[in-house]
Design an enzyme around this catalytic site. Structure first.
Site, PDB file in Angstrom:
ATOM      1  N   ASP A 129       0.832  -1.202   0.000  1.00 19.35           N
ATOM      2  CA  ASP A 129       0.000   0.000   0.000  1.00 19.35           C
ATOM      3  C   ASP A 129       0.870   1.258   0.000  1.00 19.35           C
ATOM      4  O   ASP A 129       2.076   1.211   0.275  1.00 19.35           O
ATOM      5  CB  ASP A 129      -0.885  -0.040   1.253  1.00 19.35           C
ATOM      6  CG  ASP A 129      -2.193   0.707   1.086  1.00 19.35           C
ATOM      7  OD1 ASP A 129      -2.324   1.485   0.131  1.00 19.35           O
ATOM      8  OD2 ASP A 129      -3.090   0.507   1.932  1.00 19.35           O
ATOM      9  N   ASP A 134     -10.476   1.948  -3.710  1.00 24.49           N
ATOM     10  CA  ASP A 134     -11.065   1.691  -2.397  1.00 24.49           C
ATOM     11  C   ASP A 134     -12.579   1.665  -2.474  1.00 24.49           C
ATOM     12  O   ASP A 134     -13.241   1.343  -1.491  1.00 24.49           O
ATOM     13  CB  ASP A 134     -10.624   2.771  -1.402  1.00 24.49           C
ATOM     14  CG  ASP A 134      -9.349   2.365  -0.692  1.00 24.49           C
ATOM     15  OD1 ASP A 134      -8.944   1.193  -0.811  1.00 24.49           O
ATOM     16  OD2 ASP A 134      -8.745   3.221  -0.005  1.00 24.49           O
TER      17      ASP A 134
HETATM   18  C1  DGJ Z   1      -5.861   1.812   1.670  1.00 30.85           C
HETATM   19  C2  DGJ Z   1      -6.186   0.573   0.895  1.00 30.85           C
HETATM   20  O1  DGJ Z   1      -6.628   0.909  -0.380  1.00 30.85           O
HETATM   21  C3  DGJ Z   1      -7.205  -0.245   1.657  1.00 30.85           C
HETATM   22  O2  DGJ Z   1      -7.598  -1.347   0.908  1.00 30.85           O
HETATM   23  C4  DGJ Z   1      -6.606  -0.647   2.971  1.00 30.85           C
HETATM   24  O3  DGJ Z   1      -5.522  -1.492   2.753  1.00 30.85           O
HETATM   25  C5  DGJ Z   1      -6.192   0.585   3.747  1.00 30.85           C
HETATM   26  N1  DGJ Z   1      -5.352   1.454   2.971  1.00 30.85           N
HETATM   27  C6  DGJ Z   1      -5.471   0.206   5.006  1.00 30.85           C
HETATM   28  O4  DGJ Z   1      -4.954   1.289   5.658  1.00 30.85           O
END
Ligand code: DGJ
Length: 758
Positions: A479, A549
């Site tokens: 991430d 997301d």
């Molecule tokens: C952003 C990601 O896109 C999510 O899927 C998740 O992993 C969160 N960060 C966790 O902080």
């Protein structure tokens, strides 16, 4: 496939059965552009294409003539200020303060295959016969700076891949303040410009507009390719659509700051530029030093946008993505993020995993929150050791428990970041990017580690590798949750601060390279607050990326439709999440959430323990369906049919290589009363084969389905097929079309349940 050099006319012709790319050495020694488009026959002389103009207010290269002006001649790697007034491809700041250079062709080489770009992601070949590369060397006599322009043409692909290596062969240091990877001068401007833009949770929406006089551009100055603009630009003829017409696709294989622009001048010539963003870029080249630009990939299609996308898909799937997972179907996963956020214990995770296993899930992924003092987003980043309060047996113990259930285990990292409340920051406060004397801005309470410094990358590598060596980790979600501010490295001198953004990305690539090399069987999924770094550069290391997301099925229609313009279905991370959805609070049917997620890597982003028995039965069927068809869904030929940006209905389909099986996804956002009779014309089928439509229980020849269309009418148009349920908003259907050889009259056909069919 061939690259030919015609000595007498000093003309280069790169061609295969799809595309031709023509260049010539102009009379002043610069490299000129003649043609880029559909394959034409080779011949020696195309000099009639050179356009010399005598125009009022023109500036001319030679004394005593008013003909030769770089303002009107098309070029391959132009500079500003010596009769050309367009934005340039390259700019070199010299010791005397001048930025003018004159690049003359001094040599060329044609080699089989495609050389690697050291430290950078790029398309590749496995056998030298797959491609040929032309390198044209240009030299600026006064400074001694040389630019090697590299053009690769692939055997059976309508693709030209370009990059540039700039070397200071002179005696004095110079500063490279602009070094684009691609510059292409086109003779007209009759195009529509298409870009993929958006924001967090609505990435890669398709935006189209007519190319106009002046500059249109997309870019990123955030240090990552960004949610806002994806490094892809398409120029399509106005009459071109998904299925037909001429299209040029420009894709930049890079994950940092970029600029892609088209400048249309007042004589309707178009210059396309793609490369590292020149804003703030300043790379010092001492004598003997070189700078390698990232790669830009140009795709030509005369089969519309789908033709372009299919070319990108197969190139990026087969010759950009690498490694163990490249050609393998992706495991069906369950990620705990939307199920628990930061609120979990080892036992709760195992109970989620157990239920997932019962339903057929293959991989359990532990997301954010397992390390250091991480109980919220304010602490812990940088400390890659399990938090014993949550995971009493550490990652090793949890991974073992998951493996005992018969599943693989995956783990989340955010390697590039640190919280101030962390042991790492307390030990190395100077390891973050920040400008001396200036405020340090944060994003999500976190700071960006200075990945331009080798010792920082080494440290993170060791802490991640330690976990991967000790525990059975089969997957990593990588991430990156904030953009870069106050970009400055304490590891570099003042006159090299313009290098930090690029060196940062090189550090990210270096860490990826080392980890994928030491752990070749680990599946990497890239992520940046969803789709903030979903780009071809990442695909070289991580064959799949979390697309957004936003896991709402309706929102995902646009996101996945746009993403499919350049990125293969096997790379699009897509999950079924809870309803009401956590991002837009919309309630959608479970089958629609799956029907969208099938066109991607597929997984679940929820706690399956919270579903009813009926829903669990449906989940089991979905997983069975995905296991049966994922090879086709992820590696078949993908066609977009109806655009969510234009209508209430979306449709897309995949077709197997032998064209015997196809799967159509059809989606309708809002229901209507007394609606129209509807059909969708399919693509890519074999016209002569008869396909069994398992959902409707009907049989149709390929030519019927492609010309008359697949009937998608339902109860809203007064048609009530036997046993059909009433329609709702957010309705969707999956049609599996299977061709059987032999007499269609003898087949048994069977109607199956709406939604999922096994
Ligand atoms: C952003 C990601 O896109 C999510 O899927 C998740 O992993 C969160 N960060 C966790 O902080």
């Amino acid at each position: 496939m061939s690259i030919v050099y015609h000595q007498r006319t000093r003309t280069f012709h790169l061609y295969n059965s799809h595309v031709s790319y023509l260049m010539t050495v102009l009379e002043n020694g610069h490299l000129g552009q003649l043609y880029c488009g559909k394959r034409i026959r080779d011949k020696e002389d195309f000099s009639y294409l050179l356009e010399f103009s005598e125009r009022p207010m023109g500036s001319y290269v030679y004394e005593n003539e008013r003909r030769f002006s770089l303002e009107y001649l098309k070029q391959e790697y132009p500079v500003y200020g010596t009769t050309d007034y367009h934005h340039p491809a390259v700019e070199i700041l010299q010791a005397n303060g001048s930025r003018i250079s004159e690049f003359h062709v001094v040599g060329y080489e044609i080699t089989p295959g495609k050389p690697k770009l050291e430290g950078l992601p790029a398309t590749y070949v496995e056998l030298d016969e797959e491609a040929q590369t032309l390198t044209v060397t240009l030299r600026d006599e006064l400074t001694g700076v040389e630019a090697e322009l590299s053009y690769t043409i692939f055997e059976e692909r309508s693709v030209i891949a370009r990059s540039v290596r700039i070397t200071n062969q002179g005696q004095e240091a110079v500063h490279l303040t602009r070094a684009m990877s691609l510059s292409l001068d086109l003779p007209d401007s009759r195009y529509e410009w298409l870009q993929l833009s958006g924001a967090w949770a609505r990435e890669r929406h398709v935006k189209t507009r007519r190319l106009e006089t002046g500059i249109q551009a997309i870019d990123s100055l955030r240090g990552h390719s960004s949610h806002e603009h994806n490094p892809l630009v398409v120029l399509k003829r106005p009459e071109a659509d998904e299925q037909q017409g001429e299209v040029l696709g420009f894709s930049f294989v890079y994950s940092g700051n970029f600029l892609m622009q088209a400048e249309v001048d007042c004589h309707d010539q178009t210059r396309v530029l793609a490369g590292i963003h020149p804003e703030g870029f300043d790379w010092k080249l001492e004598p003997g030093e070189s700078f390698q630009t990232p790669e830009a990939v140009l795709v030509y299609s005369d089969r519309g946008l789908n033709g372009m996308s299919q070319t990108f898909h197969s190139l990026y799937r087969q010759r950009l993505a690498r490694g163990y997972w490249r050609d393998r179907v992706r495991p069906i996963l369950n990620n705990n993020w939307e199920a628990t956020y930061f609120d979990f214990t080892e036992d709760r995770l195992v109970s989620i995993a157990r239920k997932a296993k019962e339903c057929g899930v293959e991989l359990f992924v532990l997301d954010d929150g397992w390390f250091g003092a991480r109980s919220s987003d304010r602490a812990g980043l940088g400390d890659w050791v399990a938090n014993p309060e949550r995971l009493e047996n550490g990652i090793t113990g949890l991974a073992e428990r998951i493996e005992e259930l018969g599943m693989k285990f995956g783990l989340w990292f955010e390697p590039e970041m640190v919280n101030k409340d962390s042991d790492l920051y307390r030990a190395h406060p100077d390891w973050i990017l920040s400008t001396p004397g200036r405020r340090e801005s944060h994003g999500r309470f976190q700071y960006v580690l200075d990945f331009s410094r080798k010792e920082v990358v080494d440290y993170i590598y060791e802490s991640m590798a330690k976990i991967l060596r000790e525990a059975k980790v089969s997957y990593i979600k990588w991430d990156m949750n904030r953009s870069i501010t106050e970009c400055y490295s304490r590891g570099l001198p003042p006159d090299r601060q313009g290098e930090v953004f690029h060196r940062y990305i090189l550090g990210v690539y270096d860490l990826y390279e080392r980890l994928t090399e030491e752990f070749p069987q680990v599946l990497f999924e890239s992520c940046a607050s969803g789709g903030g770094r979903f780009d071809p550069g990442m695909l070289y290391y991580a064959p799949q990326g979390w697309a957004s997301d936003d896991s709402d099925a309706v929102e995902r229609l646009k996101i996945q439709y746009g993403t499919s313009l350049a990125y293969p279905i096997s790379s699009i991370g897509s999950h079924v999440s809870v309803s009401p959805n956590h991002q837009v609070f919309r309630s959608t049917p479970l089958h629609t959430r799956a029907n969208v997620a099938y066109f991607g890597t597929f997984g679940y982003e929820l706690d399956l323990n919270k579903l009813s028995e009926e829903e669990l039965r449906e989940v089991r069927q979905q997983i069975q369906f995905m296991k049966r068809y994922r090879c086709l869904l992820q590696f078949g030929t993908f066609y977009r049919l109806l655009s969510p940006f234009e209508r209430n209905e979306t449709a897309w389909m995949v077709v197997s290589q032998n064209r015997r099986t196809a799967i159509v996804g059809w989606y309708r956002v809002l229901n209507s009363a007394n609606g129209a009779y509807t059909r969708v014309r399919l693509q890519g089928l074999d016209p002569k084969l008869c396909y069994c439509n398992r959902l409707a229980g009907t049989k149709h020849y390929g030519d019927e389905l492609m010309n008359l269309g697949l009937i998608t009418t339902d109860v809203t148009a007064g048609q009530v097929p036997d046993g059909a349920k009433p329609c709702t908003d957010f309705e969707s259907r999956i049609y599996v079309l299977e061709a059987k050889l032999g007499d269609p009259k003898l087949w048994e056909s069977k109607k199956t349940e709406r939604g999922v069919q096994a």
